[in-house]
Structure formats: structure tokens, C-alpha cells
Design a protein around this motif. Structure first.
Motif, short mmCIF file in Angstrom:
data_model
loop_
_atom_site.label_atom_id
_atom_site.label_comp_id
_atom_site.label_asym_id
_atom_site.label_seq_id
_atom_site.Cartn_x
_atom_site.Cartn_y
_atom_site.Cartn_z
N LEU A 98 0.83 -1.28 -0.28
CA LEU A 98 -0.23 -0.32 0.05
C LEU A 98 1.09 1.45 0.07
O LEU A 98 1.95 1.27 0.55
CB LEU A 98 -0.75 -0.38 1.59
N LEU A 99 0.28 2.23 -0.54
CA LEU A 99 1.26 3.66 -0.66
C LEU A 99 0.07 4.18 0.09
O LEU A 99 -1.11 4.77 -0.46
CB LEU A 99 1.54 4.02 -2.07
N TYR A 110 -5.21 -1.49 9.75
CA TYR A 110 -6.34 -1.83 9.45
C TYR A 110 -6.04 -0.08 8.61
O TYR A 110 -6.48 0.95 10.36
CB TYR A 110 -7.29 -1.54 9.52
N PHE A 111 -6.36 0.94 7.36
CA PHE A 111 -6.04 1.60 7.27
C PHE A 111 -7.83 1.83 6.80
O PHE A 111 -8.01 0.92 5.80
CB PHE A 111 -5.11 2.48 6.17
N ASP A 112 -8.41 3.17 6.50
CA ASP A 112 -9.07 3.48 5.64
C ASP A 112 -9.28 4.07 4.13
O ASP A 112 -7.96 4.43 3.88
CB ASP A 112 -10.43 4.57 6.44
N PRO A 113 -10.18 3.04 3.21
CA PRO A 113 -9.48 3.43 1.63
C PRO A 113 -9.12 4.77 1.29
O PRO A 113 -8.54 5.18 0.67
CB PRO A 113 -11.55 3.00 1.46
N ASP A 114 -9.62 5.95 1.98
CA ASP A 114 -9.52 7.20 1.98
C ASP A 114 -7.76 7.63 2.26
O ASP A 114 -7.20 8.81 1.69
CB ASP A 114 -10.60 8.14 1.95
N GLN A 115 -7.74 6.71 2.74
CA GLN A 115 -6.23 7.34 3.11
C GLN A 115 -5.08 6.19 2.21
O GLN A 115 -3.65 6.44 2.18
CB GLN A 115 -5.86 6.88 4.55
N VAL A 116 -5.79 5.30 1.33
CA VAL A 116 -5.22 4.94 -0.15
C VAL A 116 -4.71 5.26 -1.09
O VAL A 116 -5.72 5.95 -1.31
CB VAL A 116 -5.80 3.73 0.35
N VAL A 117 -3.50 5.88 -1.57
CA VAL A 117 -2.68 6.61 -2.78
C VAL A 117 -2.26 5.43 -3.30
O VAL A 117 -3.94 5.07 -5.03
CB VAL A 117 -1.80 6.99 -2.28
N VAL A 118 -2.35 3.85 -3.38
CA VAL A 118 -2.06 3.06 -4.70
C VAL A 118 -3.06 1.80 -3.47
O VAL A 118 -1.61 1.35 -2.44
CB VAL A 118 -1.15 3.09 -5.29
N ALA A 119 -3.13 0.97 -3.89
CA ALA A 119 -3.10 -0.99 -3.84
C ALA A 119 -2.66 -1.42 -4.77
O ALA A 119 -2.79 -1.32 -5.99
CB ALA A 119 -5.05 -1.32 -3.33
N VAL A 120 -1.49 -2.05 -3.75
CA VAL A 120 -0.58 -3.41 -5.34
C VAL A 120 -0.89 -4.78 -5.00
O VAL A 120 -1.05 -4.76 -3.67
CB VAL A 120 1.02 -3.33 -4.85
N GLU A 121 -1.81 -5.31 -5.67
CA GLU A 121 -1.51 -6.43 -5.70
C GLU A 121 0.14 -7.04 -6.65
O GLU A 121 -0.24 -7.17 -7.31
CB GLU A 121 -2.79 -7.25 -6.09
N VAL A 122 0.46 -8.63 -5.53
CA VAL A 122 1.20 -9.21 -6.69
C VAL A 122 0.14 -10.54 -6.67
O VAL A 122 -0.05 -11.45 -6.09
CB VAL A 122 2.66 -9.40 -6.26
N VAL A 123 0.25 -10.81 -8.21
CA VAL A 123 -0.54 -12.32 -9.02
C VAL A 123 0.04 -13.32 -8.64
O VAL A 123 1.14 -13.26 -9.11
CB VAL A 123 -1.03 -12.16 -9.64
N SER A 124 -0.62 -14.53 -7.40
CA SER A 124 0.23 -15.73 -7.51
C SER A 124 -0.19 -16.97 -8.05
O SER A 124 -1.64 -16.64 -8.07
CB SER A 124 0.84 -16.23 -6.54
N PRO A 125 -0.22 -17.93 -8.66
CA PRO A 125 -0.92 -19.43 -8.78
C PRO A 125 -2.31 -19.40 -8.05
O PRO A 125 -3.44 -19.53 -8.49
CB PRO A 125 0.13 -19.90 -8.81
N ILE A 144 -10.71 3.58 -3.80
CA ILE A 144 -9.40 3.73 -3.54
C ILE A 144 -8.75 3.85 -5.51
O ILE A 144 -9.22 3.08 -6.19
CB ILE A 144 -8.72 2.04 -3.88
N ARG A 145 -8.28 5.35 -5.44
CA ARG A 145 -8.43 5.37 -7.07
C ARG A 145 -6.78 4.93 -7.84
O ARG A 145 -7.18 5.09 -9.24
CB ARG A 145 -7.98 7.71 -6.61
N TYR A 146 -6.03 4.51 -7.03
CA TYR A 146 -4.90 3.99 -7.82
C TYR A 146 -5.07 2.16 -7.66
O TYR A 146 -4.86 1.99 -6.67
CB TYR A 146 -3.94 4.62 -8.65
N PHE A 147 -5.18 1.78 -8.20
CA PHE A 147 -4.55 -0.09 -8.56
C PHE A 147 -3.77 -0.37 -9.03
O PHE A 147 -3.55 -0.06 -10.49
CB PHE A 147 -6.32 -0.61 -8.79
N LYS A 181 0.30 10.04 -13.00
CA LYS A 181 -1.10 10.12 -11.56
C LYS A 181 -0.42 8.48 -10.99
O LYS A 181 -0.22 7.96 -11.40
CB LYS A 181 -2.26 10.50 -11.48
N PRO A 182 -0.09 8.62 -9.37
CA PRO A 182 -0.47 9.32 -8.12
C PRO A 182 0.73 10.69 -7.88
O PRO A 182 0.59 11.99 -7.58
CB PRO A 182 -1.35 8.88 -7.95
#
Length: 194
Positions: A98-99, A110-125, A144-147, A181-182
Motif C-alpha cells: 500500500l502507498l 487497518y487503514f481507511d480507503p480514503d488514506q490509500v493512494v495506491v493498492a498493489v496486488e502481486v498475482v500468484s498461482p 481507491i483511486r489507483y490500483f 499520477k498519483p
């Protein structure tokens, strides 16, 4: 003399209560009260979803991206790993990176969605469906604006921006991710590859 750990005969590994799973009544407070040996979990409509342990490659990518954010993101942003996003009292997500906007409460899990700039998922099998379809929809619904979605072997980053209630792909690369952006991003993919 045996090699069996002390107390292992009387103690079973933690697992969700089957009745509570059927009732779908788990909350964030329940998760925070789990014992230390409980696995990392997400909540979806009050049901516990165990988050698989990351592989070496998965974890390396996430940690290197955390380091890249730490070195390149504006000072009013804070990169973190192994923390969650509280979508609601009965819905949480555990992104790989998370950024966040500062200030960040250091004791929070836990953080509220409005505090999240970028959420990142690394895909695994074992997480393909959730990381590619379900979680982006959940992040979008939370506003969440950026993923970013990172595929492995080869490492390839897909960057999305929220437009209306859906994500639109704004850039993707296996060589260099360039975004305005962001913040101004010039991420060489080799810098986050294991």
C-alpha cells in the motif's frame, strides 16, 4: 526423549469457527483478537478468507516495490506491507503493498480507503482470480483511486485509475512503467524483479 514441541499435543492450529463461517458474522474486531499463530486473513461479508503465504518471488517483488516507493514517492506518502484496508466492519482486504497518505498511525493494522493512494496486488498461482477480478472490484467500490496489478514470470506491472466506479488501464509494462499520477513514476521493472 522426543523432538515433539512442548504443548503440541493439547494445541491444534488455529482455524475459523465453522459455525461463525456459516453465519458470516466475523468482524474486524474478531480478526484483531485472533491469536498470534492465526494466519493472515481477509473478511468478505463477514466470512474469513485465509490469505496464502507468499512465495519467495512474490515477497521479493512486494518488498522491492516497497523500497522503490520509499525512495521515489513524495514525502507525504508512506509505503507499507502486511497491513489491511478496512472496507467496512465486515469487509477487509490485505494488499501486498500500500502507498498511504501521511500521517500514518504506526499501531494500525487497518487503514481507511480514503488514506490509500495506491493498492498493489502481486498475482500468484493460487490468487489469480481474486487478484485479477475480485479484489480490483472491491478496491474500486471502496473508491481507491489507483490500483496496480503485478504479474510474475515475467514481471509485468498493470496500472489502473478509477474512472467512475471502474478501473481503466492507464499503463502497463514489462520494462518501464511511466505514469503522471498519483505522482511522476518512472519505474524500471528490473528494479522490482527477483
Amino acid at each position: 526423549m522426543t523432538a515433539q514441541p512442548v504443548g503440541s499435543a493439547s494445541r491444534r492450529p488455529w482455524s475459523p469457527d465453522p459455525l461463525r463461517q456459516r453465519l458470516a458474522n466475523y468482524t474486524i474486531e474478531d480478526v484483531l483478537a485472533f491469536p498470534d499463530d492465526a494466519p493472515r486473513v481477509e473478511l468478505r461479508d463477514g466470512v474469513i478468507i485465509v490469505v496464502p503465504s507468499p512465495t519467495f518471488g512474490h515477497q521479493t517483488i512486494a518488498n522491492l516495490l516497497w523500497l522503490w516507493f520509499r525512495q521515489h514517492a513524495p514525502l507525504d506518502y508512506e509505503p507499507v506491507t502486511a497491513v489491511g484496508v478496512a472496507i467496512s466492519h465486515r469487509d477487509t482486504l490485505e494488499p501486498d503493498v500500500l502507498l498511504l497518505r501521511r500521517p500514518v498511525v504506526r499501531e494500525s493494522h487497518y487503514f481507511d480507503p480514503d488514506q490509500v493512494v495506491v493498492a498493489v496486488e502481486v498475482v500468484s498461482p493460487g490468487t489469480k482470480r481474486r487478484d485479477r477480478l475480485e479484489k480490483p472490484a472491491d478496491y474500486a467500490a471502496a473508491g481507491i483511486r489507483y490500483f496496480w496489478r503485478i504479474e510474475q514470470e515475467p514481471v509485468h506491472v498493470h496500472a489502473y485509475e478509477l474512472v467512475g466506479d471502474r478501473y481503466e488501464l492507464v499503463a502497463d509494462s514489462a520494462e518501464e512503467l511511466v505514469l503522471a499520477k498519483p505522482f511522476e513514476v518512472r519505474l524500471r521493472i528490473r528494479d522490482i524483479a527477483p
